[in-house]
Design a protein around this motif. Structure first.
Motif, short mmCIF file in Angstrom:
data_model
loop_
_atom_site.label_atom_id
_atom_site.label_comp_id
_atom_site.label_asym_id
_atom_site.label_seq_id
_atom_site.Cartn_x
_atom_site.Cartn_y
_atom_site.Cartn_z
N VAL A 204 -5.49 1.92 -2.56
CA VAL A 204 -4.13 2.28 -2.88
C VAL A 204 -3.70 1.01 -2.27
O VAL A 204 -3.78 0.41 -1.40
CB VAL A 204 -3.93 4.01 -2.11
CG1 VAL A 204 -2.49 4.08 -1.75
CG2 VAL A 204 -4.59 5.40 -2.02
N TYR A 205 -2.39 0.51 -3.71
CA TYR A 205 -2.19 -0.09 -3.24
C TYR A 205 -0.66 0.28 -2.76
O TYR A 205 -0.05 1.39 -3.52
CB TYR A 205 -1.43 -1.20 -4.87
CG TYR A 205 -3.20 -1.67 -4.90
CD1 TYR A 205 -3.45 -3.05 -3.96
CD2 TYR A 205 -4.27 -1.09 -4.69
CE1 TYR A 205 -4.39 -3.73 -4.33
CE2 TYR A 205 -5.46 -1.74 -4.85
CZ TYR A 205 -5.51 -3.13 -4.73
OH TYR A 205 -6.89 -3.49 -4.57
N TRP A 206 0.66 -0.48 -2.96
CA TRP A 206 2.02 -0.22 -2.54
C TRP A 206 3.22 -1.26 -3.64
O TRP A 206 2.87 -2.67 -3.15
CB TRP A 206 2.56 -0.02 -1.24
CG TRP A 206 1.75 1.49 -0.34
CD1 TRP A 206 -0.03 1.13 0.02
CD2 TRP A 206 2.08 2.57 -0.28
NE1 TRP A 206 -0.03 1.77 0.45
CE2 TRP A 206 0.94 2.59 0.42
CE3 TRP A 206 3.05 3.43 -1.08
CZ2 TRP A 206 0.98 4.12 0.45
CZ3 TRP A 206 2.97 4.18 -0.33
CH2 TRP A 206 1.76 5.07 0.44
N CYS A 207 3.98 -0.75 -4.35
CA CYS A 207 4.79 -2.06 -4.42
C CYS A 207 6.31 -2.17 -3.75
O CYS A 207 5.94 -0.93 -3.13
CB CYS A 207 5.57 -1.73 -5.66
SG CYS A 207 4.42 -1.92 -7.63
N VAL A 208 6.13 -2.84 -2.92
CA VAL A 208 7.48 -2.38 -1.63
C VAL A 208 8.58 -3.88 -1.52
O VAL A 208 8.49 -4.84 -2.62
CB VAL A 208 6.09 -3.31 -0.63
CG1 VAL A 208 8.17 -2.98 0.51
CG2 VAL A 208 5.67 -2.26 -0.24
N ILE A 209 9.78 -3.11 -2.07
CA ILE A 209 11.04 -3.57 -1.29
C ILE A 209 11.65 -4.65 0.18
O ILE A 209 11.23 -2.62 1.07
CB ILE A 209 12.08 -3.20 -2.08
CG1 ILE A 209 12.13 -3.07 -3.42
CG2 ILE A 209 13.52 -4.10 -1.67
CD1 ILE A 209 13.34 -2.72 -4.80
N SER A 210 11.33 -5.39 -0.06
CA SER A 210 11.74 -5.99 2.10
C SER A 210 12.96 -5.59 1.97
O SER A 210 14.07 -6.14 1.90
CB SER A 210 11.49 -7.23 2.54
OG SER A 210 11.12 -7.15 3.55
#
Length: 154
Positions: free
Chosen positions: A100-106
């Motif tokens: 499982v991976y995550w696209c993330v915006i900080s």
């Protein structure tokens, strides 16, 4: 023959406006390349973005991050903040990349994140073009057209 597979996803819905969208599941071929596009609202154009790995977001390990084009080992990230898409490319894919991976915006407060499950197939996928081969799930030329049309959240 290596196959470059680009997965584009456009799922901008106006029920509170999705701030970040990505495919729920992607499949690449062992030894090939896979690019996942994470589409975001332009209000986040200047925020750092990253790709992390792990089944629980709060415990995931960051693989690559922006602000600039960045390569870490076999993973590359590039943010096109003019259109609100950051792309993550993994190559060459290995069976152990399945996770499982995550696209993330900080951002300040709680980050914006979207889960992406990556599967790696042993079966070779060979096409005449080798650039895009769809199997539903927002892939293929229709996906490119939709992404081009759906840059903004309406």
């Amino acid at each position: 023959m290596r196959t470059l597979r680009i997965v584009l996803w456009s799922n901008k819905q106006r029920a509170g406006c999705v701030q970040l969208s990505a495919p729920e599941e992607v499949t690449g071929t062992r030894g090939g390349s896979l690019t996942v596009s994470c589409q975001y609202d332009l209000e986040f154009k200047d925020n750092p973005k990253y790709w992390c790995r792990g089944s629980v977001y709060e415990l995931c390990r960051i693989v690559v991050r922006t602000p600039k084009k960045h390569i870490n080992n076999r993973t590359f990230i590039a943010d096109d903040n003019r259109v609100g898409i950051f792309n993550v490319t993994m190559s060459p894919l290995r069976k152990e990349d399945e996770n499982v991976y995550w696209c993330v915006i900080s951002r300040s407060g709680r980050n914006v994140f979207q889960r992406v499950t990556l599967r790696v197939s042993d079966a070779g996928i060979h096409g005449s073009c080798g650039l895009m081969e769809g199997s539903g799930k927002g892939e293929g030329w229709v996906g490119v057209f939709i992404v081009m049309l759906c840059v903004y959240c309406f």
